[in-house]
Scaffold this active site. Structure first.
Site, PDB file in Angstrom:
ATOM      1  N   PRO A  21      50.760  44.719  37.944  1.00  0.00           N
ATOM      2  CA  PRO A  21      50.640  43.743  39.083  1.00  0.00           C
ATOM      3  C   PRO A  21      49.674  42.866  38.982  1.00  0.00           C
ATOM      4  O   PRO A  21      48.216  43.686  38.659  1.00  0.00           O
ATOM      5  CB  PRO A  21      50.728  44.602  40.369  1.00  0.00           C
ATOM      6  CG  PRO A  21      50.372  46.149  40.035  1.00  0.00           C
ATOM      7  CD  PRO A  21      50.720  46.031  38.412  1.00  0.00           C
ATOM      8  N   MET A  22      49.462  41.700  39.042  1.00  0.00           N
ATOM      9  CA  MET A  22      48.029  40.959  39.266  1.00  0.00           C
ATOM     10  C   MET A  22      48.281  39.977  40.319  1.00  0.00           C
ATOM     11  O   MET A  22      48.948  38.918  40.219  1.00  0.00           O
ATOM     12  CB  MET A  22      47.802  40.443  37.807  1.00  0.00           C
ATOM     13  CG  MET A  22      47.369  41.496  36.852  1.00  0.00           C
ATOM     14  SD  MET A  22      46.686  40.716  35.177  1.00  0.00           S
ATOM     15  CE  MET A  22      48.497  40.091  34.718  1.00  0.00           C
ATOM     16  N   GLN A  76      55.158  46.030  44.737  1.00  0.00           N
ATOM     17  CA  GLN A  76      53.822  46.987  44.999  1.00  0.00           C
ATOM     18  C   GLN A  76      53.251  46.404  46.511  1.00  0.00           C
ATOM     19  O   GLN A  76      53.080  45.442  46.930  1.00  0.00           O
ATOM     20  CB  GLN A  76      52.582  46.528  44.141  1.00  0.00           C
ATOM     21  CG  GLN A  76      51.488  47.659  44.048  1.00  0.00           C
ATOM     22  CD  GLN A  76      50.198  47.367  43.379  1.00  0.00           C
ATOM     23  OE1 GLN A  76      49.799  46.330  43.556  1.00  0.00           O
ATOM     24  NE2 GLN A  76      50.142  48.152  42.545  1.00  0.00           N
ATOM     25  N   CYS A 106      43.212  48.625  44.173  1.00  0.00           N
ATOM     26  CA  CYS A 106      42.661  47.546  44.657  1.00  0.00           C
ATOM     27  C   CYS A 106      41.036  47.567  44.848  1.00  0.00           C
ATOM     28  O   CYS A 106      40.663  48.278  45.994  1.00  0.00           O
ATOM     29  CB  CYS A 106      43.105  46.606  45.576  1.00  0.00           C
ATOM     30  SG  CYS A 106      42.333  45.048  45.783  1.00  0.00           S
ATOM     31  N   LYS A 144      50.059  53.624  41.741  1.00  0.00           N
ATOM     32  CA  LYS A 144      49.108  52.986  40.616  1.00  0.00           C
ATOM     33  C   LYS A 144      47.707  52.972  41.182  1.00  0.00           C
ATOM     34  O   LYS A 144      47.270  52.519  42.155  1.00  0.00           O
ATOM     35  CB  LYS A 144      49.511  51.497  40.464  1.00  0.00           C
ATOM     36  CG  LYS A 144      48.560  50.959  39.341  1.00  0.00           C
ATOM     37  CD  LYS A 144      48.978  49.672  38.940  1.00  0.00           C
ATOM     38  CE  LYS A 144      47.902  48.878  38.181  1.00  0.00           C
ATOM     39  NZ  LYS A 144      46.835  48.439  38.893  1.00  0.00           N
ATOM     40  N   ASN A 205      47.409  52.703  31.634  1.00  0.00           N
ATOM     41  CA  ASN A 205      47.081  51.294  31.981  1.00  0.00           C
ATOM     42  C   ASN A 205      45.534  51.105  31.641  1.00  0.00           C
ATOM     43  O   ASN A 205      44.651  52.026  31.671  1.00  0.00           O
ATOM     44  CB  ASN A 205      47.320  50.747  33.190  1.00  0.00           C
ATOM     45  CG  ASN A 205      46.662  49.427  33.563  1.00  0.00           C
ATOM     46  OD1 ASN A 205      46.203  49.450  34.841  1.00  0.00           O
ATOM     47  ND2 ASN A 205      46.929  48.672  32.958  1.00  0.00           N
ATOM     48  N   ASP A 207      42.988  47.999  29.157  1.00  0.00           N
ATOM     49  CA  ASP A 207      42.326  47.689  27.929  1.00  0.00           C
ATOM     50  C   ASP A 207      43.286  47.590  26.718  1.00  0.00           C
ATOM     51  O   ASP A 207      42.705  47.477  25.614  1.00  0.00           O
ATOM     52  CB  ASP A 207      41.180  48.495  27.504  1.00  0.00           C
ATOM     53  CG  ASP A 207      39.849  48.299  28.576  1.00  0.00           C
ATOM     54  OD1 ASP A 207      40.221  47.331  29.559  1.00  0.00           O
ATOM     55  OD2 ASP A 207      38.930  49.102  28.574  1.00  0.00           O
ATOM     56  N   GLY A 229      48.241  44.332  31.875  1.00  0.00           N
ATOM     57  CA  GLY A 229      47.849  43.500  32.739  1.00  0.00           C
ATOM     58  C   GLY A 229      47.129  42.172  32.358  1.00  0.00           C
ATOM     59  O   GLY A 229      48.014  41.156  31.761  1.00  0.00           O
ATOM     60  N   ARG A 230      46.070  41.968  31.913  1.00  0.00           N
ATOM     61  CA  ARG A 230      45.150  40.841  31.329  1.00  0.00           C
ATOM     62  C   ARG A 230      45.865  40.027  30.202  1.00  0.00           C
ATOM     63  O   ARG A 230      45.878  39.015  30.201  1.00  0.00           O
ATOM     64  CB  ARG A 230      43.685  41.046  31.420  1.00  0.00           C
ATOM     65  CG  ARG A 230      42.977  41.274  32.982  1.00  0.00           C
ATOM     66  CD  ARG A 230      41.640  41.895  32.779  1.00  0.00           C
ATOM     67  NE  ARG A 230      41.781  43.106  32.155  1.00  0.00           N
ATOM     68  CZ  ARG A 230      40.802  43.938  31.940  1.00  0.00           C
ATOM     69  NH1 ARG A 230      39.593  43.452  32.276  1.00  0.00           N
ATOM     70  NH2 ARG A 230      40.708  45.154  31.577  1.00  0.00           N
TER      71      ARG A 230
END
Ligand SMILES: Cc1cc2nc3c(=O)[nH]c(=O)nc-3n(C[C@H](O)[C@H](O)[C@H](O)COP(=O)(O)O)c2cc1C
Length: 326
Positions: A21-22, A76, A106, A144, A205, A207, A229-230
């Site tokens: 999730p982002m 989420q 977060c 998460k 999760n 990198d 993610g990224r």
């Protein structure tokens, strides 16, 4: 060996890969881009305020919009009030989501006061939240989390054990502390320790930039699936590349024409959706995505100096006209 699939009770993720999730990135338009490219086992919404959805705030409910072709999909939620979180999770179930996930990561100041990684500092409250949500839904329930609040309080193993006891069915670990933000490197050894401590699936999760990184994470930690993610924003082909890599040992690179089509189609979908913040989203996405494009800084500059969504699209067309031959 990379796991072929991940079962979270009645839900099978095949392959064992998840889109992280982002907030501000993984909206329905972006998620459909990822689905369209293939190779992603489970898609997740951006984090969504439990307070917001239970107040039926239209703006918040928008975050829970999804298209049938995004499934399987998890929603989420973040929040710290057990009753409110339970009600929000029940709503998520009613909306037809395949899974509900609780955000314990977060780092934003506004969020830690009412959930997110803030709950990692108050395990009693966290236990009440997890138990209340568990009692409220029948669909698979996951968490998460970051590794802890700071280096002096790495609680990932303790939280994973507590979650397992309460009936949470999988746990995703982003092994940075809240204090770390996004700096330094994710400490994958925390994922390995969580994996050793619980029997429920552990999702690693942090990198992963290449399929080879995912392979390394599984080898080093024993995790049951990986979450990205990224890299999904800089290289939306990553899931497909992993699928290719784990079946054939090599993977394709997108061509400039592929990049153009992806960017232009995604931006067109944002314009068609008539989002009030389309231009902001375009600029944010361009920041990520153009890092994978040759001469990307020039494209970034062109996007950022645009004032209207249509102008952005025109700049993208102009930029790639010199690069892509039809
Ligand atoms: C722009 C941005 C927004 C994020 N929003 C969320 C979110 O809504 N919920 C969440 O659990 N994590 C969120 N994260 C954290 C990611 O899900 C992920 O854990 C983190 O980026 C590490 O994974 P990566 O190295 O693959 O990016 C966000 C990260 C970024 C960069």
């Amino acid at each position: 060996m990379f796991p072929h699939e991940l079962k979270i009770r009645n839900l099978t993720l095949r392959p064992a890969t998840l889109l992280a999730p982002m907030a501000g990135v993984t909206d329905t338009n972006f998620r459909r881009v990822i689905r369209g490219l293939g190779g992603c086992g489970l898609i997740m919404t951006e984090f969504t305020s439990a307070e917001g959805v239970t107040r039926s705030a239209a703006k918040t409910l928008r975050y829970l919009y999804y298209d049938a072709d995004e499934r399987p999909i998890a929603a989420q939620l973040f929040g710290a009030e057990p009753g409110v979180m339970a009600a929000a999770a029940a709503l998520v179930e009613d909306l037809g989501f395949d899974q509900v996930d609780i955000n314990l990561g977060c780092p934003a100041k506004k969020v830690v006061k009412c959930g997110g990684s803030g709950l990692l500092r108050d395990l009693k409250q966290l236990e009440s939240v997890l138990a209340a949500v568990r009692a409220a839904v029948k669909i698979p329930l996951t968490i998460k989390m970051r590794s802890g609040w700071d280096d002096a309080s790495v609680v990932a193993v303790e939280v994973a054990r507590m979650a397992e006891e309460i009936g949470i069915e999988a746990v995703a670990v982003h092994p940075r502390t809240r204090a770390q933000g996004y700096s330094g490197q994710a400490d994958w050894s925390v994922i390995a320790r969580v994996k050793q401590a619980v029997r429920i699936p552990v999702i690693g999760n942090g990198d992963i930039r290449l399929p080879e990184d995912a392979e390394r994470m599984v080898a080093q930690t024993g995790c049951d699936a990986v979450m990205i993610g990224r890299t999904a924003a800089t290289n939306p082909w990553i899931f497909r590349q992993m699928e290719q890599y784990f079946s054939a040992g090599h993977y394709d690179q997108p061509s400039e024409a592929d990049r153009y089509r992806l960017l232009a189609d995604y931006f067109r979908s944002l314009i068609a959706a008539e989002l009030p913040d389309a231009i902001g989203k375009m600029k944010q996405f361009a920041c990520w995505f153009t890092h994978g494009v040759r001469n990307g800084s020039e494209l970034r500059h062109r996007v950022h100096s645009s004032r209207m969504p249509e102008e952005v699209l025109q700049r993208v067309d102009e930029f790639f006209a010199g690069v892509v031959k039809n």
